[in-house]
Design a protein around this motif. Structure first.
Motif, mmCIF file in Angstrom:
data_model
loop_
_atom_site.group_PDB
_atom_site.id
_atom_site.type_symbol
_atom_site.label_atom_id
_atom_site.label_comp_id
_atom_site.label_asym_id
_atom_site.label_seq_id
_atom_site.Cartn_x
_atom_site.Cartn_y
_atom_site.Cartn_z
ATOM 1 N N CYS A 162 0.825 -1.222 0.000
ATOM 2 C CA CYS A 162 0.000 0.000 0.000
ATOM 3 C C CYS A 162 0.858 1.271 0.000
ATOM 4 O O CYS A 162 1.959 1.278 -0.514
ATOM 5 C CB CYS A 162 -1.010 -0.033 1.140
ATOM 6 S SG CYS A 162 -2.321 -1.250 0.833
ATOM 7 N N CYS A 163 0.335 2.344 0.613
ATOM 8 C CA CYS A 163 0.969 3.654 0.417
ATOM 9 C C CYS A 163 2.298 3.816 1.145
ATOM 10 O O CYS A 163 3.199 4.491 0.646
ATOM 11 C CB CYS A 163 0.002 4.752 0.813
ATOM 12 S SG CYS A 163 -1.230 5.014 -0.473
ATOM 13 N N THR A 164 2.442 3.219 2.315
ATOM 14 C CA THR A 164 3.753 3.256 2.957
ATOM 15 C C THR A 164 4.783 2.629 2.019
ATOM 16 O O THR A 164 5.916 3.092 1.904
ATOM 17 C CB THR A 164 3.691 2.520 4.325
ATOM 18 O OG1 THR A 164 3.534 3.502 5.345
ATOM 19 C CG2 THR A 164 4.912 1.715 4.624
ATOM 20 N N GLN A 185 -4.141 3.215 8.545
ATOM 21 C CA GLN A 185 -4.988 3.342 7.352
ATOM 22 C C GLN A 185 -4.820 2.186 6.365
ATOM 23 O O GLN A 185 -3.702 1.845 5.986
ATOM 24 C CB GLN A 185 -4.731 4.665 6.615
ATOM 25 C CG GLN A 185 -5.020 5.898 7.452
ATOM 26 C CD GLN A 185 -4.632 7.183 6.755
ATOM 27 O OE1 GLN A 185 -4.469 7.239 5.557
ATOM 28 N NE2 GLN A 185 -4.485 8.240 7.531
ATOM 29 N N CYS A 186 -5.953 1.643 5.965
ATOM 30 C CA CYS A 186 -6.047 0.591 4.932
ATOM 31 C C CYS A 186 -5.409 -0.726 5.336
ATOM 32 O O CYS A 186 -5.131 -1.579 4.490
ATOM 33 C CB CYS A 186 -5.476 1.073 3.591
ATOM 34 S SG CYS A 186 -6.277 2.563 2.999
ATOM 35 N N VAL A 187 -5.150 -0.889 6.636
ATOM 36 C CA VAL A 187 -4.567 -2.134 7.136
ATOM 37 C C VAL A 187 -5.729 -3.029 7.593
ATOM 38 O O VAL A 187 -6.441 -2.679 8.526
ATOM 39 C CB VAL A 187 -3.619 -1.836 8.322
ATOM 40 C CG1 VAL A 187 -3.062 -3.136 8.879
ATOM 41 C CG2 VAL A 187 -2.504 -0.895 7.891
ATOM 42 N N GLY A 209 -6.511 6.045 -6.321
ATOM 43 C CA GLY A 209 -7.442 5.174 -5.608
ATOM 44 C C GLY A 209 -6.973 3.739 -5.496
ATOM 45 O O GLY A 209 -5.848 3.392 -5.821
ATOM 46 N N CYS A 210 -7.897 2.914 -5.078
ATOM 47 C CA CYS A 210 -7.613 1.626 -4.468
ATOM 48 C C CYS A 210 -7.867 0.464 -5.433
ATOM 49 O O CYS A 210 -8.121 0.660 -6.606
ATOM 50 C CB CYS A 210 -8.563 1.470 -3.286
ATOM 51 S SG CYS A 210 -9.048 3.033 -2.510
ATOM 52 N N ASN A 211 -7.813 -0.736 -4.900
ATOM 53 C CA ASN A 211 -8.531 -1.890 -5.452
ATOM 54 C C ASN A 211 -9.757 -2.071 -4.573
ATOM 55 O O ASN A 211 -9.779 -1.670 -3.419
ATOM 56 C CB ASN A 211 -7.711 -3.177 -5.377
ATOM 57 C CG ASN A 211 -6.486 -3.176 -6.270
ATOM 58 O OD1 ASN A 211 -5.392 -3.472 -5.811
ATOM 59 N ND2 ASN A 211 -6.660 -2.869 -7.532
ATOM 60 N N THR A 239 -1.021 7.089 -8.578
ATOM 61 C CA THR A 239 -0.658 7.141 -7.156
ATOM 62 C C THR A 239 -1.301 5.962 -6.429
ATOM 63 O O THR A 239 -2.176 5.290 -6.965
ATOM 64 C CB THR A 239 -1.214 8.427 -6.504
ATOM 65 O OG1 THR A 239 -2.629 8.438 -6.709
ATOM 66 C CG2 THR A 239 -0.585 9.678 -7.063
ATOM 67 N N GLY A 240 -0.866 5.764 -5.192
ATOM 68 C CA GLY A 240 -1.519 4.808 -4.299
ATOM 69 C C GLY A 240 -1.593 3.408 -4.898
ATOM 70 O O GLY A 240 -0.697 2.949 -5.603
ATOM 71 N N CYS A 241 -2.694 2.729 -4.604
ATOM 72 C CA CYS A 241 -2.842 1.358 -5.093
ATOM 73 C C CYS A 241 -3.076 1.324 -6.599
ATOM 74 O O CYS A 241 -2.875 0.285 -7.232
ATOM 75 C CB CYS A 241 -3.958 0.658 -4.344
ATOM 76 S SG CYS A 241 -3.526 0.434 -2.608
#
Ligand code: BF8
Length: 631
Positions: free
Chosen positions: A291-293, A329-331, A442-444, A471-473
């Motif tokens: 993820c973002c980290t 976040q997101c974990v 954004g994400c999945n 960016t991001g995922c």
């Protein structure tokens, strides 16, 4: 065809999960079926204990909640709360960074020295801080204080938003009364406005949400700027993505979450711990990102990314992951349960983000280095425990070029035109070699086949000569599936864009073209895309709503994604959502977000779940903008 993911590594690990009867996010989605139809439409209200109230979308049942709130109010109120939650998350992250910077300036966080003084000075000057003759620590303290001031209510609008967009944009936000005066103050105001019996006007609530979105932009921008100051502004770096970055001979440590305060430090500490790992029989310590980290440490240190978002549980199933170290976040809390079946240690590190079943080692800025060592020692112990055990690592990985901060992009372009670095990009937009720019953010989302929307849209847009930022995922999807290297340009870019990216690559002494998708970093780094757009707009003498620039969140899921989408619209961008947001219960809200809002900000939402159609719609929006500029 595996309907759960395009990613072959994910497919392989899902097979392992099936064989071993291990539950993943995909299984839990099935267990949730059927999901609540009222919730999906935004028609459920839990804001007071007279409820939960639900409104019948077909008009046969109740049309109002107990208090009399109708569908429009409910939908707008629920959306507003999601956006505000996203704003609180991004800005909480950046507030954390501001405190770290201030503590370093005050001599209380010696492990966090300013790494990029040039960026510090640039940010200071942007905020009107006198830098002449001042010590770095003094300037750092002033920057941290200016950042912290942006949270509370003042007489002036938020600096990190208003000083980083076009002058016209800031004036427009003022004109329509959507320019918030403090990040925390708009969060609090919107929580107030959405309680029982306050704001019942859907459009008024949506305007308040736009203000919260602008505060989110400020939080993201602050997150990017302060991370660059503390840990360095990214420059192009070559690395890899996907699960084959795990190495059975090394101590494998996944860094997961968002804030580089922890992960960047662990990268540094791991260098010191290498010998200890070797004494335990490992060949080294192998840090990988999730993820973002993961994006933060990829951008600054070339740490390879292992996987992203919905597949975050799966690296544990390989049997070689020794530790998963998380911030916030997101974990998914499921990782701690899953790790119980393996020798993996899940380590939580923030007082505000604990997970039952995980080991908690709290990191504070004071004494962070020693805690970092303690964490890595646990990973080394886990490595010893797994000796001789079976493992299975999918063999898939892709080369990625990451590290595209705005500064890095400008530096690469400067090799073509030293005096006016943006000119070559603008010339190529004008002559059509590059038709426009699309930001994938954004994400999945487990409801969509993982990565599919990104891949289809990226191919469709790249062949139409649209330069892609990610960016991001979203960046994770496109990186894991091979869209972030020069080969991808040869395979997917249209001829015009291929020529431009090759010329930049050549001028910079690279072996091939730049990738067709530029990795800008984590989700807060969507602010880097704004930075690029604003620089182009200012060079052309127009506002950002005139540019052939669009945004897309093809597989979004989090509240943070809502707030990012909102600020993209606040900046004037056509913004695509690849999933239907929970607003379909109100025709008024849908109309405001997809049409009427355009009269105010110039931006609007495009909801399209078919990725090929979405690419066509975004390309049309780009053409409309080009026509508006006379191109
Ligand atoms: O902030 S893209 S799943 S990891 S929310 Fe989360 Fe979404 Fe990934 Fe990063 Ni962004």
């Amino acid at each position: 065809m595996d309907t759960r993911s395009v990613d072959l590594a994910v497919q392989e690990m899902l097979e392992v999960a099936l064989q071993n009867k291990i539950e993943t996010a995909w299984d839990r989605l099935n267990f949730q079926q059927p999901q609540c139809g009222f919730g999906e439409l935004g028609l459920c209200c839990r804001n007071c204990t007279q409820g939960p109230c639900r409104i019948d979308p077909f008009g046969d049942g109740p049309r109002k909640g107990v208090c009399g709130a109708d569908a429009d109010t409910l939908v707008a109120r629920n959306l507003a709360r999601s956006i505000v939650a996203g704003t609180a998350s991004h800005s909480g992250h950046s507030k954390h960074l501001a405190h770290v910077l201030k503590k370093w300036a005050d001599g209380k966080a010696p492990d966090y020295p300013v790494k990029d003084e040039r960026k510090l000075l640039a940010v200071a000057q942007r905020h009107g801080i006198e830098v002449e003759g001042k010590e770095i620590k003094e300037i750092a303290r002033s920057v941290a204080e200016v950042a912290l001031e942006d949270f509370s209510e003042r007489n002036t609008p938020i600096g990190f938003a208003n000083r980083t967009v076009t002058k016209n944009r800031a004036e427009l936000w003022n004109k329509f009364g959507v320019n918030p005066v403090g990040i925390d103050s708009i969060i609090a105001e919107m929580m107030h406005r959405t309680t029982l019996g306050v704001d019942a006007d859907a459009n008024n609530l949506l305007l308040g949400s736009i203000a919260a979105g602008i505060a989110d932009y400020a939080g993201c921008r602050m997150g990017t700027d302060l991370s660059d100051i503390l840990f360095g502004t990214p420059a192009p770096v070559i690395s890899e993505m996907n699960m084959a970055v795990l190495d059975p001979k090394q101590v494998n440590v996944a860094l997961h979450g968002h804030n580089p305060v922890l992960s960047d430090l662990l990268v540094q500490v791991s260098r010191e711990m290498r010998e200890e790992a070797k004494m335990a029989g490992a060949t080294g310590i192998n840090l990988v990102g999730i993820c973002c980290t993961g994006s933060e440490v990829l951008m600054r240190h070339g740490v390879p990314s292992c996987t992203h978002s919905v597949s975050q549980e799966l690296p544990i199933l390989t049997g070689v992951l020794d530790a998963m170290v998380v911030d916030y976040q997101c974990v998914y809390p499921s990782i701690a349960t899953l790790a119980g079946c393996y020798s993996t240690k899940v380590i939580t590190t923030m007082s505000m983000a604990k997970i039952p079943g995980a080991i908690h080692i709290e990191i504070h800025e004071e004494g962070a280095w020693a805690k970092g060592k303690e964490i890595l020692r646990l990973a080394i112990e886990a490595f010893k425990e797994r000796a001789g055990r079976l493992y299975q690592i999918p063999r898939y990985k892709e080369k990625v070029v990451a590290g595209f901060s705005k500064e890095a992009i400008v530096a690469a372009l400067a090799k073509l035109n030293q005096e006016e670095p943006l000119q070559p990009l603008i010339d190529n937009i004008v002559n059509g070699n590059i038709q426009g720019i699309c930001l994938f953010a954004g994400c999945n989302n487990v409801k969509v086949r993982q990565d599919e929307n990104y891949i289809i849209m990226a191919k469709e847009l790249a062949k139409r000569n649209v330069l892609l930022l990610a960016t991001g995922c979203g960046a994770g999807s496109l990186g894991r599936l091979g869209f972030m290297n020069g080969e991808a340009t040869k395979a997917y870019a249209g001829d015009g864009m291929k020529d431009v990216l090759s010329a930049i690559g050549e001028a910079n002494g690279l072996e091939g073209p730049l990738p067709p998708v530029l990795h800008l970093g984590s989700c807060v780094d969507n602010s880097r895309a704004v930075d690029i757009a604003v620089a182009i707009a200012e060079k052309l003498g127009v506002d950002t709503d005139m540019l052939p620039v669009v945004a897309s969140a093809p597989e979004y899921k989090t509240e943070k994604a809502f707030s990012i989408g909102t600020y993209a619209v606040a900046l004037g961008l056509p913004t695509h959502l690849g999933m239907v947001p929970p607003v379909a219960g109100s025709k008024q809200v849908v109309k405001t977000l997809t049409k009427d809002i355009r009269e105010i900000t110039g931006g609007y939402f495009i909801v399209e779940t078919n990725p090929s159609e979405a690419a066509k719609k975004l390309f049309l929006a780009i053409q409309e903008r080009r026509a508006g500029l006379g191109l």
